[in-house]
Design a protein around this motif. Structure first.
Motif, short mmCIF file in Angstrom:
data_model
loop_
_atom_site.label_atom_id
_atom_site.label_comp_id
_atom_site.label_asym_id
_atom_site.label_seq_id
_atom_site.Cartn_x
_atom_site.Cartn_y
_atom_site.Cartn_z
N ASP A 30 -4.54 6.57 1.56
CA ASP A 30 -5.90 6.65 2.10
C ASP A 30 -6.36 5.31 2.65
O ASP A 30 -7.35 5.24 3.37
N ASP A 31 -5.65 4.24 2.31
CA ASP A 31 -6.01 2.90 2.79
C ASP A 31 -5.27 2.49 4.06
O ASP A 31 -5.43 1.37 4.53
N GLU B 244 2.55 1.65 -3.41
CA GLU B 244 1.56 2.02 -4.43
C GLU B 244 0.94 3.38 -4.13
O GLU B 244 0.03 3.81 -4.83
N ARG B 245 1.40 4.02 -3.07
CA ARG B 245 0.93 5.35 -2.67
C ARG B 245 -0.55 5.37 -2.33
O ARG B 245 -1.24 6.35 -2.50
N ARG B 246 -1.04 4.27 -1.77
CA ARG B 246 -2.44 4.17 -1.35
C ARG B 246 -2.56 4.59 0.12
O ARG B 246 -2.98 3.83 0.97
N ARG C 265 2.35 10.94 2.20
CA ARG C 265 2.02 11.53 0.89
C ARG C 265 2.95 12.71 0.60
O ARG C 265 3.53 12.80 -0.49
N ALA D 194 0.83 -1.20 0.00
CA ALA D 194 0.00 0.00 0.00
C ALA D 194 0.87 1.25 0.00
O ALA D 194 0.59 2.22 -0.72
#
Length: 172
Positions: free
Chosen positions: A20-21, A16-18, A47, A13
């Motif tokens: 928000d998860d 993958e720069r996720r 971020r 995560a």
């Protein structure tokens, strides 16, 4: 819970720069450097960091699990805002209840401030030696079959080699 799969999913995560998860992995009351951040701010910090270092990547090298304790050795790579490519060895160990405490990520943010070769080498030296000592104190190094003294000496030799590659005005 399969902690190895859980941690690998967390790193995926992040890579993958996720961000928000991250609530699925990071505790709501997460602290970074002893200060409450919360998962939303933690994600925003990551971020901001990866926007400053777009090619930053967390690569898992070793992962040990003992009950609910997890010890991770990562190679963090990226190019600093000053244009210097580098690698930081990150060593983290923590107890996992439902989520991962974010203290393992707190040191990576410092790379944002790196402007010079000397500071980069100092930071790399601290993270490498701190990691070895943390693994030894936590009793996790013995399980690998690698002697602490040999690992320490190997890291010192790597640091000496890197120092020798600095420009003469800085390395001498």
């Amino acid at each position: 819970m399969d902690l190895k799969a859980f941690y690998r999913s967390y790193l995926q995560a992040c890579n993958e720069r996720r961000f928000d998860d991250l609530a699925e992995f990071v505790a709501d009351d997460v602290e970074v450097n002893g200060e409450p951040r919360g998962v939303a701010q933690y994600g925003a910090d990551l971020r901001d960091f990866t926007e400053a270092v777009p090619d930053f990547h967390w690569e898992l090298r070793h992962l040990l699990v003992d009950g609910n304790w997890l010890s991770a050795h990562l190679w963090d790579t990226g190019t600093s805002p000053a244009g210097r490519a580098g690698m930081i060895q990150e060593f983290s160990d923590f107890a996992v209840e439902r989520t991962i405490p974010a203290s393992s990520r707190s040191m990576s943010v410092i790379i944002n401030a790196l402007a010079g070769d000397v500071l980069m080498l100092a930071f790399l030296t601290w993270t490498r030696l701190h990691g070895i000592i943390s693994l030894e104190i936590g009793g996790h190094l013995a399980a690998t079959g690698i002697g602490a003294a040999a690992l320490f000496e190997a890291e010192l030799e790597t640091i000496r080699t890197q120092a020798a590659q600095l420009p003469p005005a800085i390395g001498s």
